[in-house]
Motif scaffolding. Structure first.
Motif, PDB file in Angstrom:
ATOM      1  N   ASN A  29      40.304  50.045  -7.679  1.00  0.00           N
ATOM      2  CA  ASN A  29      39.135  50.855  -7.332  1.00  0.00           C
ATOM      3  C   ASN A  29      38.185  51.098  -8.502  1.00  0.00           C
ATOM      4  O   ASN A  29      37.004  51.349  -8.292  1.00  0.00           O
ATOM      5  CB  ASN A  29      39.561  52.199  -6.743  1.00  0.00           C
ATOM      6  N   ASN A  30      38.697  51.015  -9.723  1.00  0.00           N
ATOM      7  CA  ASN A  30      37.818  51.259 -10.872  1.00  0.00           C
ATOM      8  C   ASN A  30      37.211  49.970 -11.426  1.00  0.00           C
ATOM      9  O   ASN A  30      36.538  49.982 -12.445  1.00  0.00           O
ATOM     10  CB  ASN A  30      38.563  51.998 -11.976  1.00  0.00           C
ATOM     11  N   TRP A  52      34.258  49.119  -7.177  1.00  0.00           N
ATOM     12  CA  TRP A  52      35.002  48.675  -5.994  1.00  0.00           C
ATOM     13  C   TRP A  52      35.243  49.823  -5.019  1.00  0.00           C
ATOM     14  O   TRP A  52      35.297  49.628  -3.822  1.00  0.00           O
ATOM     15  CB  TRP A  52      36.316  48.038  -6.407  1.00  0.00           C
ATOM     16  N   SER A  53      35.385  51.029  -5.546  1.00  0.00           N
ATOM     17  CA  SER A  53      35.544  52.192  -4.673  1.00  0.00           C
ATOM     18  C   SER A  53      34.266  52.504  -3.904  1.00  0.00           C
ATOM     19  O   SER A  53      34.269  53.304  -2.970  1.00  0.00           O
ATOM     20  CB  SER A  53      35.945  53.422  -5.493  1.00  0.00           C
ATOM     21  N   THR A  55      31.714  54.075  -5.139  1.00  0.00           N
ATOM     22  CA  THR A  55      31.158  55.361  -5.521  1.00  0.00           C
ATOM     23  C   THR A  55      30.022  55.270  -6.529  1.00  0.00           C
ATOM     24  O   THR A  55      29.301  56.249  -6.722  1.00  0.00           O
ATOM     25  CB  THR A  55      32.251  56.248  -6.121  1.00  0.00           C
ATOM     26  N   ASN A  73      33.729  47.387   3.517  1.00  0.00           N
ATOM     27  CA  ASN A  73      35.172  47.572   3.340  1.00  0.00           C
ATOM     28  C   ASN A  73      36.003  46.842   4.400  1.00  0.00           C
ATOM     29  O   ASN A  73      37.201  46.654   4.227  1.00  0.00           O
ATOM     30  CB  ASN A  73      35.508  49.060   3.366  1.00  0.00           C
ATOM     31  N   ASN A  76      36.034  43.212   2.607  1.00  0.00           N
ATOM     32  CA  ASN A  76      36.016  43.093   1.137  1.00  0.00           C
ATOM     33  C   ASN A  76      34.889  42.180   0.653  1.00  0.00           C
ATOM     34  O   ASN A  76      35.102  41.278  -0.168  1.00  0.00           O
ATOM     35  CB  ASN A  76      37.362  42.579   0.622  1.00  0.00           C
TER      36      ASN A  76
END
Length: 124
Positions: A29-30, A52-53, A55, A73, A76
């Motif tokens: 996610n980071n 990837w998150s 945010t 999502n 991907n």
């Protein structure tokens, strides 16, 4: 991690294109997915990135307000919606995955996985 980029093509100035980057494998996610471009005789330059998150996003000044990066999502896939295209946007576009810090997410040297390039040609 494998990346598959597609969506390039030829368009007139003012037109739009959407690039897609399908990612497979383990992405944390980071991590960031970045879009970079390289025109003949020029260095590869940062275009946009998304964590990837989902945010965080970032844009080069040259595309801010015209390009939108997003992540689907369900499959991907990271998209780069390119609007109001200019002839100077003509380039080979690459997507890449890596784990730079937020402060260094524009540095292409910190991305370890790259997709094949897709050519975008904008005519005046």
């Amino acid at each position: 991690v494998q990346l598959q980029a597609c969506g390039g093509g030829s368009v007139q100035a003012g037109g739009s294109l959407r690039l897609s980057c399908a990612a497979s494998g383990r992405i944390f996610n980071n991590w960031f997915i970045g879009w970079f471009r390289q025109a003949p005789g020029k260095e590869r330059e940062f275009v946009a990135s998304i964590m990837w998150s989902g945010t965080r996003t970032d844009y080069a000044d040259s595309v801010k307000g015209r390009f939108i990066i997003s992540k689907d999502n369900t499959n991907n896939t990271v998209h780069l919606q390119m609007n109001a295209l200019k002839p100077e946007d003509t380039s080979v576009y690459y997507c890449a995955a890596g784990s730079p810090t937020w402060a260094r997410a524009r540095d292409n040297r910190l991305y370890r996985n790259w997709g094949q390039g897709t050519l975008v040609t904008v005519s005046s």
